[in-house]
Enzyme design. Structure first.
Site, PDB file in Angstrom:
ATOM      1  N   SER A 111       0.836  -1.189   0.000  1.00 57.17           N
ATOM      2  CA  SER A 111       0.000   0.000   0.000  1.00 57.17           C
ATOM      3  C   SER A 111       0.887   1.262   0.000  1.00 57.17           C
ATOM      4  O   SER A 111       1.757   1.375  -0.848  1.00 57.17           O
ATOM      5  CB  SER A 111      -0.913  -0.045   1.224  1.00 57.17           C
ATOM      6  OG  SER A 111      -1.988   0.809   1.067  1.00 57.17           O
TER       7      SER A 111
ATOM      8  N   HIS B 153      -7.758  -5.524  -0.163  1.00 61.03           N
ATOM      9  CA  HIS B 153      -6.483  -4.822  -0.052  1.00 61.03           C
ATOM     10  C   HIS B 153      -5.683  -5.300   1.158  1.00 61.03           C
ATOM     11  O   HIS B 153      -4.458  -5.368   1.114  1.00 61.03           O
ATOM     12  CB  HIS B 153      -6.754  -3.313   0.033  1.00 61.03           C
ATOM     13  CG  HIS B 153      -5.512  -2.497   0.098  1.00 61.03           C
ATOM     14  ND1 HIS B 153      -4.541  -2.567  -0.868  1.00 61.03           N
ATOM     15  CD2 HIS B 153      -5.066  -1.603   1.019  1.00 61.03           C
ATOM     16  CE1 HIS B 153      -3.547  -1.739  -0.541  1.00 61.03           C
ATOM     17  NE2 HIS B 153      -3.849  -1.158   0.590  1.00 61.03           N
TER      18      HIS B 153
ATOM     19  N   ASP C  29      -8.339  -7.228  -4.428  1.00 59.31           N
ATOM     20  CA  ASP C  29      -8.008  -5.865  -4.013  1.00 59.31           C
ATOM     21  C   ASP C  29      -8.584  -4.872  -5.020  1.00 59.31           C
ATOM     22  O   ASP C  29      -8.178  -4.843  -6.174  1.00 59.31           O
ATOM     23  CB  ASP C  29      -6.473  -5.728  -3.941  1.00 59.31           C
ATOM     24  CG  ASP C  29      -6.018  -4.365  -3.436  1.00 59.31           C
ATOM     25  OD1 ASP C  29      -6.866  -3.476  -3.266  1.00 59.31           O
ATOM     26  OD2 ASP C  29      -4.808  -4.208  -3.197  1.00 59.31           O
TER      27      ASP C  29
END
Lengths: 209, 382
Positions: B154, B359, B326
């Site tokens: 991320s 995610h 995701d």
């Protein structure tokens, strides 16, 4: 015959693969190559260790990708067409499509796309026109599996079949030049004059645009 | 809100002025960091791990804590630790906090040396590159010239990309996970809703809440929105379905009486509320803004670097990982990274992992992700 490959060393098993031997002999040292449908990366690894090539591969199976990473190979996990994105024109010396033609969704389109990024393309495929296949189809009504690529366990069915004659028609239609053509069975080569469309089990073409 | 500290943290104090991308300067800064394992004598086994938006330097526990099952759990300890993919017996793992954060580093909840008051909104706008620049000073201070790899998921992936593309001579490889080269309009949109939730909380008081009640409601709503984007539809169906959570205590209901509560609602409420106890609202504003500004494509310095240092980038290896469910940083974004790397002849391996966790998968999926990372690292050493 190709079921268990050791990941570490080049075992003598590899030498039973006539296709590997033929491809290795075609590719020159230090070439830049890409293998489309590289599987567990055996051929790439051989080329890397024996011809010092700079190589990349594309494969759909995560298990195969993992084995490739173990061997230190650079690979793209996905369909061949998505894996071809992002390359500069003519950045490879050779693109290899070793027995993966039947799995290409749009073979003509992909061959044309590959010719943009690679100077030469090596294609090997199983000739459905091979006389034993013709007999089997006649009597059994099914097509014999390719021992070099048995994907029946993975639930993949070979979808697109070619005879040598058909493949050549496709090359002519798409204006490919044939640089080299080799016809072979499991262990021996079949000379060109012997009607390969009938007597060769496998075909290897080096083509370019 | 005081600064949150971990007992295992070490601190790097930079006492000179630090110039930021915006042109403003920080008179000095502190960076919290943690290290695990031992640096070898050649200093060739160091790995730098970057954390995500709400993360800290506390990536894992040390070997003894693992053995005795003591200490505070780290945010990535299923992948980092003794005999794990990032093996602390083999590698020297460094994880550093970012400036702007509230986990021991200089951020809006720190004291401004010029005014002796909390920075609050006087804290300058920071970018991902500012965070990386500060971390670079720490690595120089630790006298490490070569990193085996830089990695993170991320925002951590953005930091890794920024490091790798700015300082290629300091790294051998990169593992960017569930990340992007450029924050998408959708990312920015979700971040903005989170920020608005905070800003519109009356307790926020233009950022000056450090001596009063913090904007808990705003921050918890921001976190709830965030959490939705970290999960996947499929996971929510499995994890919560349409199950009802009985709430007997009406006080927990915020006086809202539309009947029963779904499990997913109480999960989000719980996550939102617990976040307010561990994070600073102003830090949330600053860090999400930094994420929004992240854009490698328009970073002239990086693009020049890529053309000028082609021979350096040619030897670098990358393992780009992403997850099928995701939708915040979808597979297509990671594919763009692969495409971008190939264009500059960086050796690229791209892999999409089958996962239902959305995610958050980069924090949870240790089996396939762990194996791929382990195999990849083995080939970096040699």
């Amino acid at each position: 015959m190709q079921k268990k490959h050791s990941n570490k060393k080049i075992s003598s098993e590899y030498y039973n693969r006539k296709d590997y031997e033929l491809i290795i002999n075609i590719i020159n040292d230090n070439a830049k190559i890409i293998d489309l449908g590289c599987g567990t990366g055996d051929l790439l690894y051989l080329l890397k260790t024996r011809k010092n090539v700079e190589c990349e591969g594309i494969d759909l199976s995560i298990k195969n990708i993992e084995t490739c990473i173990k061997k230190g190979l650079n690979v793209f996990h996905g369909d061949i067409d998505e894996g071809l994105e992002g390359y500069n024109d003519q950045c490879f010396d050779f693109a290899i499509i070793n027995f993966t033609v039947p799995f290409l969704k749009k073979p003509e389109f992909i061959l044309n796309r590959i010719s943009q990024i690679s100077k030469n393309i090596i294609v090997t495929f199983e000739n459905v026109g091979y006389f034993i296949k013709r007999i089997k189809i006649l009597f059994k009504g099914t097509i014999v599996k390719n021992p070099f690529q048995d994907n029946s366990e993975k639930g993949l069915l070979n979808e697109r079949f070619f005879t040598i004659k058909q493949f050549m028609q496709l090359l002519i239609k798409n204006k490919f030049n044939i640089i080299q053509e080799i016809y072979f069975c499991k262990k021996l080569k079949i000379p060109k004059w012997l009607n390969p469309n009938l007597f060769a089990r496998y075909a290897l073409f080096v083509i370019k645009k | 809100m005081a600064i949150i500290e971990f007992p295992s943290s070490q601190y790097f104090y930079y006492n000179s002025s630090f110039k930021l991308e915006s042109g403003e300067t920080l008179p000095k800064f502190t960076l919290a960091y943690e290290t695990f394992g031992k640096l070898n004598s050649d200093k060739t086994n160091a790995i730098l791990i970057f954390h995500a938006l709400s993360g800290s330097a506390h990536v894992t526990r040390n070997e003894e804590e693992f053995k005795l099952d003591k200490g505070i759990k780290g945010w990535w300890e299923n992948l980092v630790g003794p005999n794990k993919s990032f093996d602390t017996k083999k590698y020297f793992i460094i994880c550093t906090n970012v400036i702007g954060s509230c986990y021991g580093s200089t951020g809006p909840s720190s004291i401004n040396p010029k005014t002796s008051k909390f920075y609050a909104l006087d804290f300058p706008i920071i970018t991902i590159h500012d965070m990386v620049k500060a971390q670079k000073l720490l690595i120089e201070y630790l006298e490490i010239d070569q990193l085996l790899t830089v990695t993170g998921g991320s925002m951590g992936g953005m930091l890794a990309l920024d490091w790798f593309l700015n300082y290629p001579e300091t790294v051998k490889s990169i593992i960017p996970i569930a990340t992007t080269l450029q924050s998408s309009p959708q990312n920015i949109a979700f971040n903005e809703v989170g920020r608005q939730a905070i800003i519109r909380d009356p307790n926020w008081n233009n950022g000056n809440y450090y001596s009063s009640e913090p904007p808990q409601f705003g921050l918890s709503i921001a976190r709830m929105i965030g959490h939705i984007t970290y999960l996947s539809d499929g996971l929510m169906r499995i994890k919560f379905g349409r199950k009802i959570q009985e709430v007997s205590n009406e006080a927990n209901d915020n006086n809202f009486k539309f009947g029963q509560k779904f499990c997913v609602e109480s999960y989000l409420n719980y996550k939102g509320l617990s976040f307010t106890k561990r994070f600073d609202a102003n830090s949330y504003l600053y860090i999400t803004k930094a994420i929004d500004y992240f854009d490698i494509y328009s970073d002239k310095k990086i693009l020049d670097n890529l053309t000028n240092k082609q021979s350096i980038f040619k030897d670098k290896k990358s393992l780009i990982l992403c997850f099928k469910s995701d939708w915040l940083y979808p597979i297509s974004e990671s594919k763009q990274i692969a495409k971008f790397f190939k264009k500059y002849n960086i050796r690229t391996t791209f892999c999409k992992i089958d996962s239902n966790y959305g995610h958050d998968a980069f924090l949870i999926e240790d089996y396939t992700q762990g194996k791929l990372i382990k195999c990849f690292l083995k080939n970096i050493e040699t």
